[in-house]
Every structure is written in C-alpha cells, then in structure tokens.
Design a protein around this motif. Structure first.
Motif, PDB file in Angstrom:
ATOM      1  N   ARG A  80     -16.366 -57.970   4.236  1.00  0.00           N
ATOM      2  CA  ARG A  80     -15.665 -57.375   4.493  1.00  0.00           C
ATOM      3  C   ARG A  80     -16.112 -56.501   3.033  1.00  0.00           C
ATOM      4  N   GLY A  81     -14.936 -54.880   2.806  1.00  0.00           N
ATOM      5  CA  GLY A  81     -14.820 -54.878   1.311  1.00  0.00           C
ATOM      6  C   GLY A  81     -15.621 -52.818   1.014  1.00  0.00           C
ATOM      7  N   ARG A  82     -15.123 -52.870  -0.094  1.00  0.00           N
ATOM      8  CA  ARG A  82     -15.066 -51.162  -0.498  1.00  0.00           C
ATOM      9  C   ARG A  82     -16.000 -51.037  -1.565  1.00  0.00           C
ATOM     10  N   ILE A  83     -16.899 -49.520  -1.011  1.00  0.00           N
ATOM     11  CA  ILE A  83     -17.544 -49.404  -2.262  1.00  0.00           C
ATOM     12  C   ILE A  83     -17.057 -47.822  -2.870  1.00  0.00           C
ATOM     13  N   VAL A  84     -17.256 -47.235  -3.618  1.00  0.00           N
ATOM     14  CA  VAL A  84     -16.685 -46.321  -3.621  1.00  0.00           C
ATOM     15  C   VAL A  84     -17.533 -45.188  -5.115  1.00  0.00           C
ATOM     16  N   LEU A  85     -18.542 -44.723  -4.933  1.00  0.00           N
ATOM     17  CA  LEU A  85     -19.473 -44.406  -5.933  1.00  0.00           C
ATOM     18  C   LEU A  85     -19.075 -42.660  -6.032  1.00  0.00           C
ATOM     19  N   VAL A  86     -18.816 -42.818  -7.187  1.00  0.00           N
ATOM     20  CA  VAL A  86     -18.109 -41.037  -8.207  1.00  0.00           C
ATOM     21  C   VAL A  86     -19.512 -40.185  -8.611  1.00  0.00           C
ATOM     22  N   PHE A 128     -27.042 -35.985  -7.331  1.00  0.00           N
ATOM     23  CA  PHE A 128     -27.261 -35.572  -6.443  1.00  0.00           C
ATOM     24  C   PHE A 128     -28.067 -36.817  -6.153  1.00  0.00           C
ATOM     25  N   ALA A 129     -29.103 -37.876  -6.189  1.00  0.00           N
ATOM     26  CA  ALA A 129     -29.134 -39.274  -6.102  1.00  0.00           C
ATOM     27  C   ALA A 129     -27.948 -40.100  -5.300  1.00  0.00           C
ATOM     28  N   LEU A 130     -27.046 -39.827  -6.038  1.00  0.00           N
ATOM     29  CA  LEU A 130     -26.253 -41.069  -5.494  1.00  0.00           C
ATOM     30  C   LEU A 130     -25.248 -41.026  -3.747  1.00  0.00           C
ATOM     31  N   ARG A 131     -26.013 -39.445  -3.246  1.00  0.00           N
ATOM     32  CA  ARG A 131     -25.675 -39.207  -2.079  1.00  0.00           C
ATOM     33  C   ARG A 131     -26.641 -39.704  -1.898  1.00  0.00           C
ATOM     34  N   GLY A 132     -27.550 -39.746  -1.393  1.00  0.00           N
ATOM     35  CA  GLY A 132     -28.882 -40.121  -0.925  1.00  0.00           C
ATOM     36  C   GLY A 132     -28.551 -42.031  -0.772  1.00  0.00           C
ATOM     37  N   PHE A 133     -28.800 -42.418  -1.648  1.00  0.00           N
ATOM     38  CA  PHE A 133     -27.869 -43.592  -2.224  1.00  0.00           C
ATOM     39  C   PHE A 133     -26.835 -44.082  -1.086  1.00  0.00           C
ATOM     40  N   ALA A 134     -25.693 -43.508  -1.085  1.00  0.00           N
ATOM     41  CA  ALA A 134     -24.917 -44.188  -0.378  1.00  0.00           C
ATOM     42  C   ALA A 134     -25.279 -43.881   1.049  1.00  0.00           C
ATOM     43  N   GLU A 135     -25.404 -42.494   1.637  1.00  0.00           N
ATOM     44  CA  GLU A 135     -25.881 -42.257   2.921  1.00  0.00           C
ATOM     45  C   GLU A 135     -26.836 -43.720   3.186  1.00  0.00           C
ATOM     46  N   ALA A 136     -27.840 -43.542   2.730  1.00  0.00           N
ATOM     47  CA  ALA A 136     -28.871 -45.331   3.363  1.00  0.00           C
ATOM     48  C   ALA A 136     -27.994 -46.558   3.512  1.00  0.00           C
ATOM     49  N   LEU A 137     -27.566 -46.604   2.300  1.00  0.00           N
ATOM     50  CA  LEU A 137     -26.592 -47.965   2.062  1.00  0.00           C
ATOM     51  C   LEU A 137     -25.860 -48.147   2.900  1.00  0.00           C
ATOM     52  N   GLN A 138     -25.219 -46.522   3.588  1.00  0.00           N
ATOM     53  CA  GLN A 138     -23.972 -46.904   4.239  1.00  0.00           C
ATOM     54  C   GLN A 138     -24.829 -47.525   6.048  1.00  0.00           C
ATOM     55  N   ILE A 194     -18.322 -41.354  -1.322  1.00  0.00           N
ATOM     56  CA  ILE A 194     -18.736 -41.188  -2.415  1.00  0.00           C
ATOM     57  C   ILE A 194     -17.979 -39.580  -2.345  1.00  0.00           C
ATOM     58  N   THR A 195     -17.290 -39.720  -3.788  1.00  0.00           N
ATOM     59  CA  THR A 195     -16.528 -38.653  -4.034  1.00  0.00           C
ATOM     60  C   THR A 195     -17.346 -37.644  -5.393  1.00  0.00           C
ATOM     61  N   PHE A 196     -16.547 -36.359  -4.561  1.00  0.00           N
ATOM     62  CA  PHE A 196     -17.229 -35.391  -5.738  1.00  0.00           C
ATOM     63  C   PHE A 196     -16.068 -34.118  -6.770  1.00  0.00           C
ATOM     64  N   PRO A 197     -15.421 -35.115  -7.411  1.00  0.00           N
ATOM     65  CA  PRO A 197     -14.862 -34.465  -8.080  1.00  0.00           C
ATOM     66  C   PRO A 197     -15.118 -33.202  -9.062  1.00  0.00           C
ATOM     67  N   PRO A 198     -13.822 -31.909  -9.193  1.00  0.00           N
ATOM     68  CA  PRO A 198     -14.173 -31.199 -10.216  1.00  0.00           C
ATOM     69  C   PRO A 198     -14.084 -31.743 -11.614  1.00  0.00           C
ATOM     70  N   ASP A 199     -14.445 -30.596 -12.293  1.00  0.00           N
ATOM     71  CA  ASP A 199     -13.896 -30.808 -13.866  1.00  0.00           C
ATOM     72  C   ASP A 199     -12.530 -31.481 -14.297  1.00  0.00           C
ATOM     73  N   THR A 200     -12.903 -32.490 -14.655  1.00  0.00           N
ATOM     74  CA  THR A 200     -11.256 -33.393 -14.913  1.00  0.00           C
ATOM     75  C   THR A 200     -10.744 -33.918 -16.432  1.00  0.00           C
ATOM     76  N   ASP A 201     -10.056 -33.384 -16.748  1.00  0.00           N
ATOM     77  CA  ASP A 201      -9.343 -33.546 -18.630  1.00  0.00           C
ATOM     78  C   ASP A 201      -9.748 -34.938 -18.933  1.00  0.00           C
ATOM     79  N   THR A 202     -11.237 -35.119 -19.189  1.00  0.00           N
ATOM     80  CA  THR A 202     -11.056 -36.816 -19.965  1.00  0.00           C
ATOM     81  C   THR A 202     -12.051 -36.414 -21.431  1.00  0.00           C
ATOM     82  N   PRO A 203     -11.537 -37.609 -21.743  1.00  0.00           N
ATOM     83  CA  PRO A 203     -12.485 -37.691 -22.944  1.00  0.00           C
ATOM     84  C   PRO A 203     -14.100 -37.411 -23.177  1.00  0.00           C
TER      85      PRO A 203
END
Length: 279
Positions: free
Chosen positions: A182-188, A208-218, A230-239
C-alpha cells in the motif's frame, strides 16, 4: 534421417502451442489494463497516516504539510535549509488536530545530490513516525530565460532537483510500500510540464520527464496497491514564484498571466484530494 523428420514435424506443433499460450497471456494482460481504470482504489485516510513531503519548508510543500496535519496525519518535511525547516515546523504544528498524538518531524537534506543521504533521511523518518504512507514530491526549482541565455549548468540543476530529486525520494520509500502492499506517491509537475513554454526550455524539460516516469512506474507498482498521482499546478503564489519573476522574460510573463495566480493552500487541498482518491 527419420529422427530428423520427426523432430521437424514436432517443432511446429510445439511452437504453435507456445504461441497460443503467449497470445492468451498477452490478451489477459491487455484486458487487465483496459479494465483497471474502472477499478478504483479505496480512498486513503490521512488520519494517523505518515505523510512525507519534500520541499516542505515553503510554498506548496509547506501548504501540503499544513493540510495533511489538519486531516490528522503525522508529517515529515524535508528540505535543505535547516532554519527555514524549523520555522515551517512551528507553523505546521499550529494546525494539528491532536497535539498529543500527532507529530511533525523536519530533516535537512539535499534530495538532488546524494541518494544515500536521502535514503538515510527517509529511514530516520520511518523509525520515528512509522512507514511512509504517502510521499509528496514538492521539492523543485525553476529558471526562465531564453535558451541561449541559460547556462548549461542550469539545465543540469533543473534536472537534478526537479527530476532526480523526485527519483531519489521515491526510490527511498518504494521498497517499504511494496512490502506493505500500500502507498501513495505524488509527483508535482507544472503546467509547463504539459506544454512547452517560451523561456522554460530547462524547466519544462525537467517537468515533462516526471510524466514519463510516473506512467511507467504506475504500471510496475499497481499490483502492490500503490498509486501515483501527478499534478500540473499553474502559477502559485510562493516564494519561488516571486523570485522567478525577477528574471523571467516578458514573453514568459505574458503567457503565464493568462492562467492566473493561485494560492498554495488551494493547490495543496487539490493535490491531497486527488492523491487520497486517485482515479
């Protein structure tokens, strides 16, 4: 001569049987993967779970940690800057539901450089808070400029933090997750990880590389009841976003502004919501 004839006659029959068996097996595998999207995993409860967040000292990572403790999780945050980690730890602890049971652990480590150091940090976290139930890979960096103006070393830096950092953290938790089944892995990733954008030749490539990794590992870990988001957030107000604005080309700013600017707490809630019930 007779033996040779008999062998030649027998070989096509055996080959045919093998081919039929192979075809049946391949068909079965294809059917499983066609049906698997229709089989939703059970929702995960964060209450009492151990959530490990890389890049947890600021931005989206800290917001994810805050949201996780609000839902009753035990949280480990990992980042390089120890002072910022300690400050973030205090802020996160203020949102705990049960201060007698919940804990927030912070560990300073550079996830992009040395896998053994990351592995040691994860082991330390698991010894104190138990096995990691959810890993959220938030650590990341960005650099925007025209291709010929980006130092070659910056391309390497983007890959080391955004891609290899994710690889290191994921590799450090995957064995225990498979053992526990069991487990959950999130890639931002980023919207720049879906569409290449002006000025982001280094950043987009790493995301882009993260998507290929996520699909293969899943495909590898689904039989172990481990699910990737795998999440694809827009611009976020961070430092990090504010720092990026100081050197971002005008063309990049104009493109980015069309998607708006989101707050970290909103993005964090969506990330955890999707991770709890992937589908």
């Amino acid at each position: 001569m007779t033996r040779f004839y008999a062998t030649m006659q027998f070989f096509p029959i055996e080959s045919g049987a093998v081919m039929i068996a192979l075809a049946v097996f391949v068909g079965f595998v294809i059917m499983i993967f066609m049906l698997s999207p229709l089989i939703s995993p059970r929702p995960m409860k964060l209450n009492g779970s151990h959530v490990l967040v890389t890049g947890g000292s600021s931005g989206i990572g800290k917001a994810v940690a805050v949201e996780a403790v609000k839902q009753g999780a035990l949280v480990t945050i990992i980042a390089r800057n120890e002072q910022r980690l300690l400050q973030a730890k205090k802020e996160i602890e203020q949102h705990m539901r049960d201060k007698d049971r919940q804990k927030v652990l912070c560990i300073s480590v550079d996830i992009s450089k040395d896998f053994s150091a990351v592995e040691k940090a994860v082991q330390q976290a698991q010894e104190k808070l138990g096995p990691v139930d959810m890993l959220v890979n938030c650590a990341g960096t960005s650099f925007a400029s025209r291709f010929e103006d980006i130092p070659v070393d910056e391309f390497k830096q983007q890959m080391e933090v955004n891609y290899y950092g994710t690889i290191h953290a994921t590799r450090a938790v995957i064995s225990t997750m498979k053992y526990r089944r069991r487990g959950r892995i999130v890639l931002v990733s980023s919207q720049a990880g879906q569409i290449g954008l002006y000025g982001f030749t280094a950043y987009s490539a790493s995301k882009f590389a993260l998507r290929g990794f996520a699909e293969a590992l899943q495909m590898e870990v689904k039989p172990y009841n481990i699910y990737l988001t795998i999440t694809f957030p827009p611009d976020t107000d961070t430092p990090g976003f504010q720092t990026e604005q100081t050197f971002k080309p005008k063309e990049t700013k104009l493109i980015s502004e069309t998607a708006g600017l989101y707050q970290p707490d909103y993005v964090a809630k969506r990330i955890l919501q999707d991770a709890i019930q992937p589908g």
